[in-house]
Design a protein around this motif. Structure first.
Motif, PDB file in Angstrom:
ATOM      1  N   ILE A  19      22.808  29.543 100.467  1.00 30.25           N
ATOM      2  CA  ILE A  19      23.264  30.308  99.608  1.00 30.25           C
ATOM      3  C   ILE A  19      24.054  29.664  98.525  1.00 30.25           C
ATOM      4  N   ALA A  20      23.611  29.533  97.296  1.00 32.64           N
ATOM      5  CA  ALA A  20      24.188  28.944  96.220  1.00 32.64           C
ATOM      6  C   ALA A  20      24.117  29.758  94.855  1.00 32.64           C
ATOM      7  N   TYR A  34      23.741  29.985  84.931  1.00 36.15           N
ATOM      8  CA  TYR A  34      23.935  30.107  86.387  1.00 36.15           C
ATOM      9  C   TYR A  34      23.151  31.116  87.008  1.00 36.15           C
ATOM     10  N   ARG A  35      22.918  31.027  88.156  1.00 36.34           N
ATOM     11  CA  ARG A  35      21.823  31.872  89.027  1.00 36.34           C
ATOM     12  C   ARG A  35      21.905  31.666  90.373  1.00 36.34           C
ATOM     13  N   LEU A  36      22.113  32.961  91.240  1.00 33.90           N
ATOM     14  CA  LEU A  36      22.007  32.918  92.474  1.00 33.90           C
ATOM     15  C   LEU A  36      20.898  32.795  92.983  1.00 33.90           C
ATOM     16  N   LYS A  37      21.018  31.817  94.276  1.00 34.55           N
ATOM     17  CA  LYS A  37      19.798  31.480  94.689  1.00 34.55           C
ATOM     18  C   LYS A  37      19.946  31.284  96.421  1.00 34.55           C
ATOM     19  N   LEU A  38      18.895  32.053  97.022  1.00 37.69           N
ATOM     20  CA  LEU A  38      18.961  32.033  98.444  1.00 37.69           C
ATOM     21  C   LEU A  38      17.730  31.252  98.967  1.00 37.69           C
ATOM     22  N   CYS A  93      27.126  35.396 110.020  1.00 32.17           N
ATOM     23  CA  CYS A  93      28.522  34.647 110.471  1.00 32.17           C
ATOM     24  C   CYS A  93      28.940  33.541 109.710  1.00 32.17           C
ATOM     25  N   ILE A  94      28.154  32.452 109.882  1.00 29.70           N
ATOM     26  CA  ILE A  94      28.719  31.229 109.190  1.00 29.70           C
ATOM     27  C   ILE A  94      28.701  31.333 107.819  1.00 29.70           C
ATOM     28  N   LYS A  95      27.581  31.998 107.067  1.00 35.31           N
ATOM     29  CA  LYS A  95      27.242  32.107 105.684  1.00 35.31           C
ATOM     30  C   LYS A  95      27.750  33.471 104.934  1.00 35.31           C
ATOM     31  N   ARG A  96      28.692  34.141 105.878  1.00 35.73           N
ATOM     32  CA  ARG A  96      29.098  35.344 105.268  1.00 35.73           C
ATOM     33  C   ARG A  96      30.017  34.962 104.041  1.00 35.73           C
ATOM     34  N   PRO A  97      30.923  34.183 104.171  1.00 34.82           N
ATOM     35  CA  PRO A  97      31.550  34.031 102.728  1.00 34.82           C
ATOM     36  C   PRO A  97      30.663  33.532 101.446  1.00 34.82           C
ATOM     37  N   GLN A  98      29.822  32.813 101.618  1.00 33.98           N
ATOM     38  CA  GLN A  98      28.756  32.456 100.381  1.00 33.98           C
ATOM     39  C   GLN A  98      28.156  33.664 100.196  1.00 33.98           C
ATOM     40  N   SER A 133      31.639  24.039  96.370  1.00 39.38           N
ATOM     41  CA  SER A 133      32.551  23.555  97.568  1.00 39.38           C
ATOM     42  C   SER A 133      32.379  24.033  98.765  1.00 39.38           C
ATOM     43  N   MET A 134      31.721  25.245  98.804  1.00 39.65           N
ATOM     44  CA  MET A 134      31.726  26.017 100.102  1.00 39.65           C
ATOM     45  C   MET A 134      30.340  25.236 100.697  1.00 39.65           C
ATOM     46  N   ASN A 135      29.454  24.802 100.218  1.00 40.45           N
ATOM     47  CA  ASN A 135      28.105  24.196 100.512  1.00 40.45           C
ATOM     48  C   ASN A 135      28.125  22.733 100.842  1.00 40.45           C
TER      49      ASN A 135
END
Length: 144
Positions: A19-20, A34-38, A93-98, A133-135
């Protein structure tokens, strides 16, 4: 879609997904866009097709290098990615913050088109840096 299916897909995104917020240039604009991408990449073609069947989006083939296996990437961008993340959010779980950051980022984009104020550009740049930074490899965010 059943809750069990959403939970399964969320597990796939948690384990194999990204998730970036992508930054790119547009020749018609003076600054970055900028663009949200999954994205989810996997060597199991059926799994990738299942994601497209469930949420829409696109698939691209990734040709193997050396002894690697052929793989496929499913991806969604913008509002479609945000909608998908909203469906999966309670199971991530792991990617919830992103996912939360991506949903928030996309909510700022509604109705603004390409013309942003300096403040809006600064918010997008900040959220892009945070997502980056999260990724980053080695950075882990623990979710209880």
């Amino acid at each position: 879609m059943k809750a069990v299916d959403l939970a399964y897909m969320a597990g796939i995104v948690d384990g194999e997904g990204c998730i970036a917020i992508d930054r790119f240039t547009n020749k018609n604009l003076p600054s970055y866009c900028y663009r949200l991408k999954l994205r989810v990449t996997n060597t199991n073609h059926w799994l990738i097709e299942q994601l497209r069947f469930s949420f829409g989006g696109n698939i691209k083939t990734i040709k193997p290098k050396g002894k690697e296996k052929e793989s496929w990437e499913w991806y969604l961008a913008g509002e479609r990615a945000s909608f998908c993340l909203k469906l999966l959010l309670q199971y991530l779980c792991i990617k919830r913050p992103q996912a939360e950051l991506g949903i928030k980022f996309q909510s700022h984009k509604k109705g603004k088109g390409h013309y942003l104020t300096d403040k809006q550009r600064l918010v997008e740049e900040t959220e892009w840096l945070l997502a980056k930074s999260m990724n980053r490899r080695g950075s882990e965010i623990c979710v209880p």
